[in-house]
Design an enzyme around this catalytic site. Structure first.
Site, PDB file in Angstrom:
ATOM      1  N   TYR A   1       0.824  -1.216   0.000  1.00 53.68           N
ATOM      2  CA  TYR A   1       0.000   0.000   0.000  1.00 53.68           C
ATOM      3  C   TYR A   1       0.856   1.264   0.000  1.00 53.68           C
ATOM      4  CZ  TYR A   1      -4.704  -1.901   0.728  1.00 53.68           C
ATOM      5  OH  TYR A   1      -5.922  -2.507   0.572  1.00 53.68           O
TER       6      TYR A   1
ATOM      7  N   LYS B   1       3.304 -15.335   1.768  1.00 54.73           N
ATOM      8  CA  LYS B   1       3.620 -16.169   0.611  1.00 54.73           C
ATOM      9  C   LYS B   1       5.129 -16.373   0.599  1.00 54.73           C
ATOM     10  CE  LYS B   1       1.455 -16.971  -2.892  1.00 54.73           C
ATOM     11  NZ  LYS B   1       0.973 -18.287  -3.414  1.00 54.73           N
TER      12      LYS B   1
ATOM     13  N   ASP C   1      -2.755 -18.023   0.176  1.00 55.96           N
ATOM     14  CA  ASP C   1      -3.770 -18.601  -0.720  1.00 55.96           C
ATOM     15  C   ASP C   1      -4.441 -19.807  -0.051  1.00 55.96           C
ATOM     16  OD1 ASP C   1      -1.342 -19.972  -0.919  1.00 55.96           O
ATOM     17  OD2 ASP C   1      -1.573 -20.467  -3.035  1.00 55.96           O
TER      18      ASP C   1
ATOM     19  N   ASP D   1      -6.287  -7.202   3.701  1.00 57.00           N
ATOM     20  CA  ASP D   1      -7.432  -6.545   3.064  1.00 57.00           C
ATOM     21  C   ASP D   1      -8.345  -7.599   2.444  1.00 57.00           C
ATOM     22  OD1 ASP D   1      -8.967  -4.394   1.975  1.00 57.00           O
ATOM     23  OD2 ASP D   1      -7.998  -4.771   0.041  1.00 57.00           O
TER      24      ASP D   1
ATOM     25  N   ASP E   1     -12.133  -9.365   4.006  1.00 57.33           N
ATOM     26  CA  ASP E   1     -13.421  -9.338   3.297  1.00 57.33           C
ATOM     27  C   ASP E   1     -14.004 -10.745   3.224  1.00 57.33           C
ATOM     28  OD1 ASP E   1     -13.435  -6.606   2.767  1.00 57.33           O
ATOM     29  OD2 ASP E   1     -14.058  -6.904   0.679  1.00 57.33           O
TER      30      ASP E   1
HETATM   31  C1  IPM Z   1     -10.432  -1.538   3.762  1.00 62.26           C
HETATM   32  C2  IPM Z   1     -10.694  -0.854   2.458  1.00 62.26           C
HETATM   33  C3  IPM Z   1      -9.577   0.142   2.194  1.00 62.26           C
HETATM   34  C4  IPM Z   1      -8.299  -0.635   2.020  1.00 62.26           C
HETATM   35  C5  IPM Z   1      -9.826   1.097   1.035  1.00 62.26           C
HETATM   36  C6  IPM Z   1     -11.112   1.869   1.191  1.00 62.26           C
HETATM   37  C7  IPM Z   1      -8.671   2.049   0.854  1.00 62.26           C
HETATM   38  O1  IPM Z   1     -10.838  -1.788   1.449  1.00 62.26           O
HETATM   39  O2  IPM Z   1     -10.303  -0.842   4.788  1.00 62.26           O
HETATM   40  O3  IPM Z   1     -10.384  -2.764   3.776  1.00 62.26           O
HETATM   41  O4  IPM Z   1      -8.012  -1.140   0.912  1.00 62.26           O
HETATM   42  O5  IPM Z   1      -7.575  -0.772   2.989  1.00 62.26           O
HETATM   43 MG    MG Z   2     -10.887  -3.809   2.119  1.00 64.54          MG
END
Ligand code: IPM
Ligand code: MG
Length: 367
Positions: free
Chosen positions: A142, A192, A224, A248, A252
């Site tokens: 990032y 990884k 993975d 990240d 999710d």
């Molecule tokens: C998260 C989001 C952020 C990230 C975005 C909005 C920059 O996806 O907090 O998971 O990628 O970190």
């Molecule tokens: Mg995210």
């Protein structure tokens, strides 16, 4: 004694409407539990861009540095898709994380009993799930240099750099071990190492930190495989620690195990300040959901549970955090549902503010 201070940054999309419900909860704790905060509010993301031409002003950044904790709603929306990269709403959030040096991002994934039917996975795979992802938040791909889009011969090349120092890895991994000590005493580190040098270093540092925590079991997984294991048998995990980008993606994935993104809070923690509290920002894992913004449909629970995390991690009020979490469980068990929580059987959803009021009702009943 002065009250602890909070900076509220509602942001964009559904951010302001879910944050309005958090304010009810904050006021409740002030009135009924004697836990009062000095609350300020400011702009971040697209709303800051609309007003000031940048997604986070220097003044707001300075306020965030000065308070005991920041609560953020969400940033972004289609209106801002064509903006220059440097002023996109997300840059405001990334600047907060970077300049506050919030290196440990805690993303719990808990499956509430009342919602176990809701996951895209079978109920017995997720019922009772309670895992914590610790995502490194201030480094890695990032932020690594070099980055950019450059000319190379007769075409362009897009470059981002995965870069981790040992100390950056160490502090994130240490945060995971500290949490594991208060939970199930198991840490799974994901990288990884089979293809990335940064992963080899990550693994080495994790092994070194583990020596300071003989009571905690450390395992390693390629990220993975970790993604696969998360959907195959998520209850095998207690604490997962991983880098910024894998975190990240994996968070999710873990979020969806619980049935709805609208349920998941997060805490981003940095080093202790002079008063001993960590630098901290709390935000829901969900985004700004522009498609439903302003319609009273949004689920405020993730944002409310983010405030519960603030009570626990910034203000040492774990009992009150548990009270708030129990109030959320009560309301869900009573069958109260915002639109995102309606299963295939359907039913009548309640609005964002009705959900907030129901949680206040359950808090009252807890006294
Ligand atoms: C998260 C989001 C952020 C990230 C975005 C909005 C920059 O996806 O907090 O998971 O990628 O970190
Ligand atoms: Mg995210």
């Amino acid at each position: 004694m002065t009250n602890p201070s909070l900076l509220i940054l509602p942001g964009d999309g559904i951010g302001p409407e879910v944050m309005a419900e958090v304010r009810k909860v904050i006021d409740w704790f002030g009135a009924k539990r004697g836990i009062a905060f000095d609350v300020e509010e400011d702009l971040v993301g697209g709303s800051a861009y609309d007003e000031h031409g940048v997604p986070l002003t220097d003044e707001t950044m300075a306020r965030a540095q000065a308070v005991d904790a920041v609560l953020l709603g969400a940033v972004g929306g289609p209106k801002y898709d064509d903006l220059d990269f440097s002023v996109k709403p997300e840059r405001g959030l990334l600047r907060l994380r970077k300049e506050m040096d919030l290196f440990a991002n805690l993303r719990p994934a808990q499956c509430f009993d009342a919602l176990a039917d809701f996951s895209s996975l079978k109920k017995d795979v997720v019922a009772g799930l309670d895992l914590m992802i610790v995502r490194e938040l201030t480094s890695g791909i990032y932020f690594g240099e070099p980055r950019g889009i450059f000319e190379e011969g007769n075409e362009r090349v897009g470059i981002n750099t995965q870069r981790y120092t040992e100390s950056e890895i160490e502090r994130a991994v240490r945060a995971a071990f500290e949490l594991a000590m208060r939970r199930g005493r198991r840490v799974c580190s994901m990288e990884k190492a089979n293809v990335m040098e940064s992963g080899i270093l990550w693994r080495e540092v994790a092994n070194r930190v583990a020596q300071d925590y003989p009571e905690v079991e450390l395992t390693h997984m390629y990220a993975d495989n970790g993604a696969m294991q998360l959907v195959r048998a998520p209850k095998q995990f207690d604490v997962i620690v991983t880098d910024n980008l894998f975190g990240d993606i994996l968070s999710d994935c873990a979020a969806m195990l619980t049935g709805s993104l609208g349920m998941l809070p997060s805490a981003s923690l940095g080093a202790p300040m002079e008063n001993g509290r960590p630098k901290a920002l709390y935000e829901p894992v969900h985004g700004s959901a522009p498609d439903i913004a302003g319609q009273g449909k949004a689920n405020p629970i993730a944002c409310i549970l983010s405030f519960a995390m603030a009570l626990r991690y910034s203000f040492d009020k774990g009992d009150e955090a548990a009270r708030l979490e129990a109030a959320v469980e009560t309301v869900l068990a009573e069958g109260k549902r915002t639109a995102d929580l309606l299963g295939p059987e359907g039913g009548t959803p309640i609005s964002t503010s009705e959900m907030g009021d129901a949680i206040i009702g359950a808090l009252d009943a807890s006294l």
